[in-house]
Design a protein around this motif. Structure first.
Motif, PDB file in Angstrom:
ATOM      1  N   ALA A 278       0.813  -1.037  -0.126  1.00 28.09           N
ATOM      2  CA  ALA A 278      -0.174   0.113  -0.072  1.00 28.09           C
ATOM      3  C   ALA A 278       0.973   1.371  -0.068  1.00 28.09           C
ATOM      4  N   GLU A 279       0.268   2.118  -0.569  1.00 27.35           N
ATOM      5  CA  GLU A 279       1.089   3.689  -0.388  1.00 27.35           C
ATOM      6  C   GLU A 279       0.894   4.197   0.882  1.00 27.35           C
ATOM      7  N   ASP A 280       1.869   5.385   1.137  1.00 31.85           N
ATOM      8  CA  ASP A 280       2.010   5.776   2.591  1.00 31.85           C
ATOM      9  C   ASP A 280       0.807   6.819   2.279  1.00 31.85           C
ATOM     10  N   GLN A 281      -0.213   6.353   2.930  1.00 30.49           N
ATOM     11  CA  GLN A 281      -1.583   7.265   2.761  1.00 30.49           C
ATOM     12  C   GLN A 281      -2.346   7.170   4.038  1.00 30.49           C
ATOM     13  N   PRO A 282      -3.262   8.175   4.291  1.00 31.08           N
ATOM     14  CA  PRO A 282      -4.042   7.823   5.620  1.00 31.08           C
ATOM     15  C   PRO A 282      -4.921   6.692   5.448  1.00 31.08           C
ATOM     16  N   ASP A 283      -4.804   6.055   6.758  1.00 32.40           N
ATOM     17  CA  ASP A 283      -5.769   4.677   6.933  1.00 32.40           C
ATOM     18  C   ASP A 283      -7.018   5.405   7.654  1.00 32.40           C
ATOM     19  N   TYR A 284      -8.082   5.728   7.118  1.00 29.74           N
ATOM     20  CA  TYR A 284      -9.276   6.176   7.599  1.00 29.74           C
ATOM     21  C   TYR A 284     -10.003   5.313   8.590  1.00 29.74           C
ATOM     22  N   GLY A 285     -10.004   3.968   8.124  1.00 27.43           N
ATOM     23  CA  GLY A 285     -11.010   3.080   9.114  1.00 27.43           C
ATOM     24  C   GLY A 285      -9.990   2.837  10.321  1.00 27.43           C
ATOM     25  N   ASN A 286      -8.555   2.782  10.258  1.00 26.36           N
ATOM     26  CA  ASN A 286      -7.759   2.282  11.067  1.00 26.36           C
ATOM     27  C   ASN A 286      -7.833   3.653  12.297  1.00 26.36           C
ATOM     28  N   THR A 287      -7.997   4.946  11.709  1.00 25.27           N
ATOM     29  CA  THR A 287      -8.120   6.067  12.504  1.00 25.27           C
ATOM     30  C   THR A 287      -9.313   6.035  13.231  1.00 25.27           C
ATOM     31  N   ALA A 288     -10.482   5.731  12.723  1.00 28.51           N
ATOM     32  CA  ALA A 288     -11.451   5.752  13.329  1.00 28.51           C
ATOM     33  C   ALA A 288     -11.658   4.541  14.527  1.00 28.51           C
ATOM     34  N   ASP A 289     -10.972   3.512  14.335  1.00 24.31           N
ATOM     35  CA  ASP A 289     -10.994   2.385  15.212  1.00 24.31           C
ATOM     36  C   ASP A 289      -9.856   2.962  16.537  1.00 24.31           C
ATOM     37  N   ALA A 290      -8.980   3.832  16.087  1.00 22.24           N
ATOM     38  CA  ALA A 290      -7.904   4.234  17.157  1.00 22.24           C
ATOM     39  C   ALA A 290      -8.924   5.384  18.073  1.00 22.24           C
ATOM     40  N   VAL A 291      -9.605   6.035  17.227  1.00 25.70           N
ATOM     41  CA  VAL A 291     -10.616   7.187  18.149  1.00 25.70           C
ATOM     42  C   VAL A 291     -11.356   6.319  19.179  1.00 25.70           C
ATOM     43  N   VAL A 292     -11.969   5.313  18.767  1.00 27.63           N
ATOM     44  CA  VAL A 292     -12.833   4.810  19.605  1.00 27.63           C
ATOM     45  C   VAL A 292     -12.103   3.792  20.841  1.00 27.63           C
ATOM     46  N   ALA A 293     -10.750   3.393  20.347  1.00 26.41           N
ATOM     47  CA  ALA A 293      -9.806   2.698  21.444  1.00 26.41           C
ATOM     48  C   ALA A 293      -9.467   3.749  22.474  1.00 26.41           C
ATOM     49  N   LEU A 294      -9.037   4.939  22.102  1.00 26.88           N
ATOM     50  CA  LEU A 294      -8.655   6.180  22.728  1.00 26.88           C
ATOM     51  C   LEU A 294      -9.816   6.486  23.772  1.00 26.88           C
ATOM     52  N   ALA A 295     -10.958   6.630  23.355  1.00 23.98           N
ATOM     53  CA  ALA A 295     -11.976   6.987  24.290  1.00 23.98           C
ATOM     54  C   ALA A 295     -12.404   5.943  25.194  1.00 23.98           C
ATOM     55  N   SER A 296     -12.251   4.785  24.854  1.00 22.52           N
ATOM     56  CA  SER A 296     -12.559   3.497  25.638  1.00 22.52           C
ATOM     57  C   SER A 296     -11.489   3.745  26.831  1.00 22.52           C
ATOM     58  N   ALA A 297     -10.496   4.161  26.488  1.00 19.35           N
ATOM     59  CA  ALA A 297      -9.210   4.171  27.553  1.00 19.35           C
ATOM     60  C   ALA A 297      -9.342   5.484  28.190  1.00 19.35           C
ATOM     61  N   GLY A 298     -10.056   6.379  28.091  1.00 21.96           N
ATOM     62  CA  GLY A 298      -9.767   7.767  28.699  1.00 21.96           C
ATOM     63  C   GLY A 298      -8.990   8.742  28.180  1.00 21.96           C
ATOM     64  N   TYR A 299      -8.452   8.521  26.985  1.00 20.66           N
ATOM     65  CA  TYR A 299      -7.616   9.411  26.110  1.00 20.66           C
ATOM     66  C   TYR A 299      -8.154  10.245  25.342  1.00 20.66           C
ATOM     67  N   HIS A 300      -8.894  11.032  26.011  1.00 22.13           N
ATOM     68  CA  HIS A 300      -9.945  11.867  25.209  1.00 22.13           C
ATOM     69  C   HIS A 300      -9.402  13.267  24.430  1.00 22.13           C
ATOM     70  N   ASP A 301      -8.287  13.524  24.952  1.00 22.84           N
ATOM     71  CA  ASP A 301      -7.602  14.866  24.179  1.00 22.84           C
ATOM     72  C   ASP A 301      -7.435  14.469  22.674  1.00 22.84           C
ATOM     73  N   GLN A 302      -6.616  13.417  22.725  1.00 24.73           N
ATOM     74  CA  GLN A 302      -6.113  12.787  21.313  1.00 24.73           C
ATOM     75  C   GLN A 302      -7.109  12.334  20.545  1.00 24.73           C
ATOM     76  N   ALA A 303      -8.317  11.573  21.176  1.00 23.96           N
ATOM     77  CA  ALA A 303      -9.395  11.048  20.569  1.00 23.96           C
ATOM     78  C   ALA A 303     -10.270  12.019  19.791  1.00 23.96           C
ATOM     79  N   THR A 304     -10.491  13.329  20.475  1.00 24.71           N
ATOM     80  CA  THR A 304     -11.077  14.389  19.946  1.00 24.71           C
ATOM     81  C   THR A 304     -10.162  14.981  18.660  1.00 24.71           C
ATOM     82  N   ALA A 305      -9.071  15.249  18.900  1.00 25.45           N
ATOM     83  CA  ALA A 305      -8.280  15.453  17.812  1.00 25.45           C
ATOM     84  C   ALA A 305      -8.173  15.023  16.525  1.00 25.45           C
ATOM     85  N   SER A 306      -8.149  13.679  16.575  1.00 25.57           N
ATOM     86  CA  SER A 306      -8.132  12.737  15.557  1.00 25.57           C
ATOM     87  C   SER A 306      -9.740  12.723  14.884  1.00 25.57           C
ATOM     88  N   LEU A 307     -10.538  12.914  15.680  1.00 25.89           N
ATOM     89  CA  LEU A 307     -12.073  12.793  15.346  1.00 25.89           C
ATOM     90  C   LEU A 307     -12.330  13.946  14.498  1.00 25.89           C
TER      91      LEU A 307
END
Length: 414
Positions: A278-307
């Motif tokens: 794959a080319e070096d490009q954004p992974d939208y689905g993985n980023t969305a999954d990461a937002v959910v993961a961060l929020a589930s662990a209480g890392y809200h600042d970065q979750a909101t920034a990536s959202l």
């Protein structure tokens, strides 16, 4: 999740004897595969029918949408007599044979959806749970298929499914090993490069290599939750990577994974594709999954920034990718502070998802979204109580400003 789709395509090509593509893309519509009534999406469902259906149903439930009965029935009808689910079978009336490839991922996500939505299919959920327990590996984890080597994604998916079905996961042991023991073995040591991240599996030399997709999945798995879980209170993000401990092993692993995701996302706000070729490009689905993961662990600042990055960039991707992608963005919007699935980059994700499948049975207006912790103060007087007192023969009119608890409505197991 891209790793999962790749595994499905590789498994299929191993059976039919064709070359696997370097990059697993969304299957294009095929004239040879009719789209069943009740299924979400119009693309060929051969590799992802159960997957996209399950995510779509859970996302609708998250948004207070009651899916059409035939949509839920289609998912339940994909189950084989063994209790396992394949990615898709065109004729559910035909018994599953050796050519029908069942796997832990499709079975786990179907359990998550059916157990969340309704109790009408409890017997089928329990049958699937029994099958999942029967294919647990000796290290406590699960591979993509029965007998396959343990991987972080599959193990995390099964943990979420079993938890949703009421199983006490820490007590589920094989040769003395729990699923959380298996996850910990796939986490990179705190004192090394990428400490706290998870590998999908060890490489051919036994080395663990950080994988963002596996890490996002393992954060949910370590916390024993699904993508539709409630966000948690703010975590102590200064704690850093924590060493192994006997109690709360899953939570420690999840914290470490979330800390690594937060550091990785800090620069650009998004994750990049890690698929071979794959080319070096954004992974939208993985980023969305990461937002959910961060929020589930209480890392809200970065979750909101990536959202916010997703709001600005991911809606077009979801439209091209289909119902599972819309579902991933909906999960992210509900998980992160300030997210709104009905106004996501100017688009209503819930309406767009609903349009990919059968008309919902009902759509319920949602209450205002609360921040983690459960309450917010109201900024207006709509809920105020007016109380009148008679003082010294005169009328004194006073207003008491009401502070309502605005809890996100969830309709579990109706």
């Amino acid at each position: 999740m891209n790793v999962r789709r790749t595994a499905a395509v590789l498994a299929a090509t191993a059976v039919i004897g064709t070359a696997a593509p370097a990059v697993a893309a969304d299957p294009s519509p095929s004239a040879s595969v009719a789209i069943p009534d009740g299924l979400y999406g119009t693309a060929d469902p051969t590799y992802d029918g159960v997957w996209r259906q399950s995510l779509a149903l859970m996302a609708q439930h998250e948004a207070n949408v009651d899916p059409a009965d035939k949509a839920v029935a289609w998912l339940a009808g994909q189950q084989c007599a063994s209790g396992a689910f394949p990615a898709f079978r065109a004729d559910p009336a035909k018994p599953c044979d050796a050519k029908v490839m069942v796997d832990t991922n499709m079975t786990a996500v179907a359990v998550q959806a059916l157990a969340t939505l309704t109790d009408r299919y409890d017997s089928q959920v329990q049958k699937a749970v029994t099958w999942l327990k029967s294919v647990q590996n000796k290290d406590g984890g699960w591979g993509y298929s029965a007998g396959a080597a343990t991987d972080a994604n599959s193990t995390s998916l099964v943990i979420g499914a079993l938890t949703e079905a009421g199983v006490t996961v820490p007590g589920l042991r094989k040769d003395g090993k729990s699923p959380f023991d298996a996850l910990w073995q796939l986490s990179l040591p705190c004192d090394g490069k990428d400490g706290g991240a998870f590998a999908y599996q060890p490489d051919k030399k036994g080395k663990l290599v950080a994988n963002a997709d596996a890490t996002a999945a393992a954060v949910l798995g370590g916390n024993g939750v699904t993508p539709a879980a409630d966000p948690q209170e703010d975590a102590d993000t200064s704690a850093g990577c924590r060493p192994k401990q006997d109690d709360g092993l899953g939570e420690v692993a999840a914290h470490n994974g979330a800390a690594w995701l937060a550091r990785t996302l800090e620069k650009d706000g998004y994750l990049k594709s890690a698929l071979p070729g794959a080319e070096d490009q954004p992974d939208y689905g993985n980023t969305a999954d990461a937002v959910v993961a961060l929020a589930s662990a209480g890392y809200h600042d970065q979750a909101t920034a990536s959202l916010h990055w997703l709001e600005a960039n991911a809606v077009k991707w979801a439209g091209q990718s289909g119902p599972a992608a819309y579902a991933q963005l909906i999960f992210a919007a509900y998980a992160a502070k300030g997210g709104d699935a009905h106004d996501f980059g100017g688009k209503d994700l819930v309406t767009l998802l609903n349009a990919t499948g059968p008309a919902p049975a009902a759509v319920t207006a949602e209450p205002a979204k609360a921040s983690p912790g459960g309450s917010e103060a109201s900024d207006d007087n709509d809920g105020a109580l007016s109380v009148a007192w008679t003082v010294g023969g005169g009328l004194l009119l006073g207003s008491l400003i009401g502070f309502g608890l605005m809890l996100r409505g969830r309709k579990r197991r109706q």
